[in-house]
Design a protein around this motif. Structure first.
Motif, PDB file in Angstrom:
ATOM      1  N   LYS A 132      52.476  33.751  11.739  1.00  0.00           N
ATOM      2  CA  LYS A 132      51.009  33.695  12.044  1.00  0.00           C
ATOM      3  C   LYS A 132      50.166  34.481  11.236  1.00  0.00           C
ATOM      4  O   LYS A 132      50.545  35.942  11.425  1.00  0.00           O
ATOM      5  CB  LYS A 132      51.122  34.026  13.690  1.00  0.00           C
ATOM      6  CG  LYS A 132      49.839  33.535  14.267  1.00  0.00           C
ATOM      7  CD  LYS A 132      50.044  33.703  15.843  1.00  0.00           C
ATOM      8  CE  LYS A 132      48.585  33.397  16.527  1.00  0.00           C
ATOM      9  NZ  LYS A 132      48.867  33.485  18.188  1.00  0.00           N
ATOM     10  N   CYS A 133      49.277  34.153  10.817  1.00  0.00           N
ATOM     11  CA  CYS A 133      48.300  34.877   9.957  1.00  0.00           C
ATOM     12  C   CYS A 133      46.752  34.136  10.401  1.00  0.00           C
ATOM     13  O   CYS A 133      46.475  33.295   9.869  1.00  0.00           O
ATOM     14  CB  CYS A 133      48.611  34.777   8.609  1.00  0.00           C
ATOM     15  SG  CYS A 133      47.497  35.893   7.545  1.00  0.00           S
ATOM     16  N   ASP A 134      45.969  35.208  10.690  1.00  0.00           N
ATOM     17  CA  ASP A 134      44.449  34.669  11.003  1.00  0.00           C
ATOM     18  C   ASP A 134      44.384  33.475  11.691  1.00  0.00           C
ATOM     19  O   ASP A 134      43.434  32.634  11.365  1.00  0.00           O
ATOM     20  CB  ASP A 134      43.538  34.623   9.622  1.00  0.00           C
ATOM     21  CG  ASP A 134      43.678  35.912   8.893  1.00  0.00           C
ATOM     22  OD1 ASP A 134      43.559  37.001   9.416  1.00  0.00           O
ATOM     23  OD2 ASP A 134      43.741  35.800   7.496  1.00  0.00           O
ATOM     24  N   THR A 164      51.012  50.583   7.951  1.00  0.00           N
ATOM     25  CA  THR A 164      51.144  51.415   9.521  1.00  0.00           C
ATOM     26  C   THR A 164      51.743  50.279  10.398  1.00  0.00           C
ATOM     27  O   THR A 164      52.671  50.617  11.144  1.00  0.00           O
ATOM     28  CB  THR A 164      49.995  52.079   9.839  1.00  0.00           C
ATOM     29  OG1 THR A 164      49.629  52.865   8.753  1.00  0.00           O
ATOM     30  CG2 THR A 164      50.110  53.024  10.847  1.00  0.00           C
ATOM     31  N   ASN A 165      50.824  49.444  10.848  1.00  0.00           N
ATOM     32  CA  ASN A 165      51.340  48.744  12.028  1.00  0.00           C
ATOM     33  C   ASN A 165      51.460  47.228  11.508  1.00  0.00           C
ATOM     34  O   ASN A 165      52.005  46.264  12.552  1.00  0.00           O
ATOM     35  CB  ASN A 165      50.096  48.652  13.184  1.00  0.00           C
ATOM     36  CG  ASN A 165      49.982  49.904  13.641  1.00  0.00           C
ATOM     37  OD1 ASN A 165      51.082  50.587  14.168  1.00  0.00           O
ATOM     38  ND2 ASN A 165      48.772  50.532  13.643  1.00  0.00           N
ATOM     39  N   TYR A 166      51.529  46.817  10.331  1.00  0.00           N
ATOM     40  CA  TYR A 166      51.529  45.597   9.645  1.00  0.00           C
ATOM     41  C   TYR A 166      52.603  45.462   8.544  1.00  0.00           C
ATOM     42  O   TYR A 166      53.033  46.565   8.243  1.00  0.00           O
ATOM     43  CB  TYR A 166      50.356  45.046   9.371  1.00  0.00           C
ATOM     44  CG  TYR A 166      49.278  44.701  10.459  1.00  0.00           C
ATOM     45  CD1 TYR A 166      49.019  43.547  11.149  1.00  0.00           C
ATOM     46  CD2 TYR A 166      48.396  46.004  11.078  1.00  0.00           C
ATOM     47  CE1 TYR A 166      48.098  43.442  12.439  1.00  0.00           C
ATOM     48  CE2 TYR A 166      47.519  45.980  11.981  1.00  0.00           C
ATOM     49  CZ  TYR A 166      47.360  44.634  12.634  1.00  0.00           C
ATOM     50  OH  TYR A 166      46.415  44.546  13.575  1.00  0.00           O
ATOM     51  N   ILE A 175      48.918  39.197   5.500  1.00  0.00           N
ATOM     52  CA  ILE A 175      49.101  40.598   6.434  1.00  0.00           C
ATOM     53  C   ILE A 175      49.414  40.013   7.719  1.00  0.00           C
ATOM     54  O   ILE A 175      48.538  39.063   8.472  1.00  0.00           O
ATOM     55  CB  ILE A 175      47.725  41.173   6.315  1.00  0.00           C
ATOM     56  CG1 ILE A 175      47.433  41.813   4.962  1.00  0.00           C
ATOM     57  CG2 ILE A 175      47.846  42.516   7.197  1.00  0.00           C
ATOM     58  CD1 ILE A 175      46.029  42.439   4.640  1.00  0.00           C
ATOM     59  N   VAL A 176      50.538  40.512   8.272  1.00  0.00           N
ATOM     60  CA  VAL A 176      51.015  39.818   9.467  1.00  0.00           C
ATOM     61  C   VAL A 176      51.434  41.151  10.394  1.00  0.00           C
ATOM     62  O   VAL A 176      52.000  42.036  10.024  1.00  0.00           O
ATOM     63  CB  VAL A 176      51.881  38.872   9.389  1.00  0.00           C
ATOM     64  CG1 VAL A 176      51.473  37.487   8.335  1.00  0.00           C
ATOM     65  CG2 VAL A 176      53.261  39.481   8.400  1.00  0.00           C
ATOM     66  N   TYR A 177      51.455  40.844  11.812  1.00  0.00           N
ATOM     67  CA  TYR A 177      51.764  41.738  12.838  1.00  0.00           C
ATOM     68  C   TYR A 177      53.175  41.674  12.889  1.00  0.00           C
ATOM     69  O   TYR A 177      53.904  40.957  14.015  1.00  0.00           O
ATOM     70  CB  TYR A 177      50.825  41.255  14.056  1.00  0.00           C
ATOM     71  CG  TYR A 177      50.996  42.492  14.853  1.00  0.00           C
ATOM     72  CD1 TYR A 177      50.796  44.142  14.850  1.00  0.00           C
ATOM     73  CD2 TYR A 177      51.605  42.316  16.080  1.00  0.00           C
ATOM     74  CE1 TYR A 177      50.744  44.831  15.662  1.00  0.00           C
ATOM     75  CE2 TYR A 177      51.641  43.336  17.266  1.00  0.00           C
ATOM     76  CZ  TYR A 177      51.499  44.635  16.861  1.00  0.00           C
ATOM     77  OH  TYR A 177      51.423  45.664  17.869  1.00  0.00           O
ATOM     78  N   LEU A 178      53.928  42.164  12.154  1.00  0.00           N
ATOM     79  CA  LEU A 178      55.425  42.336  12.020  1.00  0.00           C
ATOM     80  C   LEU A 178      55.752  43.342  11.772  1.00  0.00           C
ATOM     81  O   LEU A 178      55.260  44.255  10.920  1.00  0.00           O
ATOM     82  CB  LEU A 178      55.928  40.848  11.569  1.00  0.00           C
ATOM     83  CG  LEU A 178      55.856  39.561  11.902  1.00  0.00           C
ATOM     84  CD1 LEU A 178      56.253  38.635  11.026  1.00  0.00           C
ATOM     85  CD2 LEU A 178      56.462  39.181  13.210  1.00  0.00           C
ATOM     86  N   THR A 179      57.260  43.740  11.816  1.00  0.00           N
ATOM     87  CA  THR A 179      57.940  44.909  11.371  1.00  0.00           C
ATOM     88  C   THR A 179      58.844  44.433  10.097  1.00  0.00           C
ATOM     89  O   THR A 179      59.334  43.388  10.013  1.00  0.00           O
ATOM     90  CB  THR A 179      58.869  45.527  12.342  1.00  0.00           C
ATOM     91  OG1 THR A 179      60.010  44.726  12.725  1.00  0.00           O
ATOM     92  CG2 THR A 179      57.951  45.929  13.623  1.00  0.00           C
TER      93      THR A 179
END
Length: 243
Positions: free
Chosen positions: A141-143, A161-163, A174-178
């Motif tokens: 999931k992106c934007d 840092t968080n993405y 750029i995605v919100y994952l680890t």
């Protein structure tokens, strides 16, 4: 693969747990302070791998292995001990590897890779699923939309840092994952973690100079923490030399 740590030393348990958390294909299923508690864990659910200390109260690791001989679905064992003199006893009991404390992450990862190879031999059907049956892509999931990423086009993954940033041959996502979360879903024979902040596609490496990998226009550092294990995964006897 599910793993259990059996060690009476809190510091040793902490080190092994931290090392284990950096290996995406290993899952910590439990921690035991002695073999008796470990025996209870093994009776409750299947375990694939034990990290087993030797010098423990009531029952030593070697005694525990001898008492466990013949157990159905006996897990593989990696000995982790401060006593090198028991190595012969360990290998006579068919342990995967024998680590003498203090050991580095590279040495730990090499032992775990041996266990993974044995696991593949033990369960060939899972291994045979391989490239033909596995997908060649994933979605992220992106934007506000789901973006398709082909494994072969993914050059490397970078942690912020968080993405994380997925660097492909055509774009950056750029995605919100680890980093660990992504690594768990990447083919282990194609991608390797070379730094706490980088995973690379081995097929996309153009050259290696010292501890720097060249992937397209990017230069990716290989940290000392991962260097030995990463080079083994990347090179795998593919360096041609003159006879």
């Amino acid at each position: 693969m599910k793993a259990v740590i059996v060690d009476d030393e809190p510091v040793a348990r902490k080190v092994i747990k931290e090392y284990l958390e950096d290996i995406a294909w290993l899952e910590l299923a439990g921690v035991a302070e002695n073999p008796l508690k470990a025996d209870l864990l093994l009776s409750e659910s299947p375990v694939d791998l034990l990290f087993l200390d030797i010098n423990m109260p009531k029952l030593s690791g070697i005694e525990f292995l001898r008492a466990s001989a013949g157990r159905p679905n006996q897990p593989m064992v990696i000995i982790t001990t401060a006593y090198a003199e028991y190595a012969l006893d360990g290998f006579e009991l068919d342990v995967v590897d024998y680590l003498v404390k203090p050991f580095s992450f590279e040495r730990f990862l090499r032992a775990c890779n041996k266990a993974r190879s044995k696991y593949g031999e033990r369960f060939p059907a899972g291994k045979a699923a391989g490239k033909e049956d596995r997908p060649d892509h994933f979605f992220v999931k992106c934007d506000g939309s789901l973006e398709k990423v082909l494994y072969e086009e993914l050059e490397y993954v970078e942690a912020l840092t968080n993405y994380i940033v997925l660097h492909t041959v055509t774009r950056q996502l750029i995605v919100y994952l680890t980093l660990k979360g992504v690594l768990a879903h990447l083919p282990v024979d194609q991608f390797v973690k070379v730094h706490k902040s980088f995973i690379v596609n081995k097929a996309r490496i153009r050259s290696i100079r010292g501890n720097v990998l060249q992937l397209g226009a990017a230069e990716i550092p290989v940290s000392q923490h991962f260097f030995e294990a990463a080079m083994q995964e990347i090179l795998k006897d593919r360096v041609l030399k003159r006879d």
